[in-house]
Design a protein around this motif. Structure first.
Motif, mmCIF file in Angstrom:
data_model
loop_
_atom_site.group_PDB
_atom_site.id
_atom_site.type_symbol
_atom_site.label_atom_id
_atom_site.label_comp_id
_atom_site.label_asym_id
_atom_site.label_seq_id
_atom_site.Cartn_x
_atom_site.Cartn_y
_atom_site.Cartn_z
ATOM 1 N N GLU A 96 1.532 -3.605 9.698
ATOM 2 C CA GLU A 96 2.919 -3.478 8.799
ATOM 3 C C GLU A 96 2.872 -3.276 7.199
ATOM 4 O O GLU A 96 3.325 -2.716 6.399
ATOM 5 C CB GLU A 96 3.898 -4.518 9.286
ATOM 6 N N SER B 37 1.184 1.822 2.372
ATOM 7 C CA SER B 37 0.719 3.430 2.294
ATOM 8 C C SER B 37 2.341 4.190 1.977
ATOM 9 O O SER B 37 2.091 5.174 1.188
ATOM 10 C CB SER B 37 0.412 3.902 3.877
ATOM 11 N N ASN B 38 3.364 3.506 2.495
ATOM 12 C CA ASN B 38 4.514 4.307 2.330
ATOM 13 C C ASN B 38 5.054 4.310 0.876
ATOM 14 O O ASN B 38 5.452 5.077 0.040
ATOM 15 C CB ASN B 38 5.760 3.587 2.937
ATOM 16 N N LEU C 297 1.193 -0.333 6.162
ATOM 17 C CA LEU C 297 2.129 0.691 6.376
ATOM 18 C C LEU C 297 2.987 0.825 5.192
ATOM 19 O O LEU C 297 3.390 1.696 4.586
ATOM 20 C CB LEU C 297 2.982 0.676 7.572
#
Length: 276
Positions: free
Chosen positions: A232, A238-239, A235
């Motif tokens: 998470e 990365s977002n 992620l």
């Protein structure tokens, strides 16, 4: 017993089962005294005697009464008795107290249920803790729990579950109190536990009441979600990187558009000057 219900003979086994002495029973009371009122009032005893006369043998399993009024479960056999001339004079009632047998079967059933439960408990893929509902102490845990807390079982048993929460989260985790659990209801939340060297381990927690051996316990399952949390976080990272890249791209596009506009104005100005 005679067909009118009068007791003619009464042995020592009957004394032990029913609690009456022979002097209290023989020739003094009716067989009805050994049966619950609903058995007599419903006519079941009379029906049993009628079937006995027809088939010469009748068996029954149900409740009987002791002298002190307590009811117990028994197995009965009624057998016809005849005199020397073969004339029916009454019947013999042979009673077998099944109380101890039933208790033994119940104990075996509980032990078997507990054995199966503990086998399942040991095989769970999540860290499992069995908590005494009255004291709040951990009474059992599985191998996964030892791995999660990085401690041997003997250091976990006897402690309170809150012992393994981060000190600053104890109040926040008040919902995990054993007394908050409800029968038939499973509750869930994410939290953290203190692992080896004080390291905080993120966990998904499920808990609810569990009946075992006639007693209530709280069964708590802790699943290590470190990998999920790591993914998470990656992620999210990365977002965020993608968001920053999009912002840079939009800024570059705006700058490109502005440059193109300025170039167009320059070309227009040059053309006008040339005409002049």
């Amino acid at each position: 017993a005679l067909f009118d219900g009068k007791v003619l003979a009464y042995n020592q086994g009957a004394v032990l089962i029913f609690g009456y002495s022979p002097e209290e029973v023989v020739g003094r009371i009716s067989l009805d005294i050994f049966f619950p009122a609903d058995f007599i009032n419903s006519g079941k005893l009379q029906a049993a005697v009628a079937e006995l006369v027809k088939n010469e043998l009748f068996t029954y399993e149900g409740g009987l009464l002791r002298k002190d009024g307590t009811e117990f479960h028994a197995q009965l056999s009624f057998v016809l008795t005849k005199d020397a001339d073969g004339k029916l004079v009454g019947f013999a009632m042979i009673a077998r107290d099944l109380t101890e047998q039933i208790r033994h079967e119940q104990v075996l059933g509980v032990l078997e249920s507990e054995r199966k439960y503990h086998e399942l408990f040991r095989q769970l893929h999540d860290a499992a803790f069995l908590v005494d509902l009255e004291t709040g102490a951990i009474v059992d845990c599985n191998e996964k729990a030892e791995i999660l807390l990085s401690r041997p079982r003997n250091e976990i048993i006897g402690t309170r579950q809150s012992r393994w929460y981060p000190p600053d989260k104890v109040m926040e985790y008040a919902e995990l109190s054993p007394h908050k659990a409800n029968l038939g209801q499973v509750r869930n939340m994410d939290g953290e536990v203190v692992g080896k060297d004080g390291k905080l381990v993120p966990v998904a927690i499920s808990w609810g009441l569990q009946a075992l051996g006639g007693k209530q316990f709280v069964l708590s399952l802790f699943r290590d979600i470190s990998e999920r949390k790591r993914m998470e976080a990656e992620l999210l990272k990365s977002n965020e990187e993608l968001r920053q890249s999009l912002l840079k791209l939009k800024t570059a596009q705006r700058q490109l558009v502005m440059t193109e506009k300025l170039a167009s104005v320059g070309q227009l100005s040059a053309g006008v000057c040339h005409e002049l």
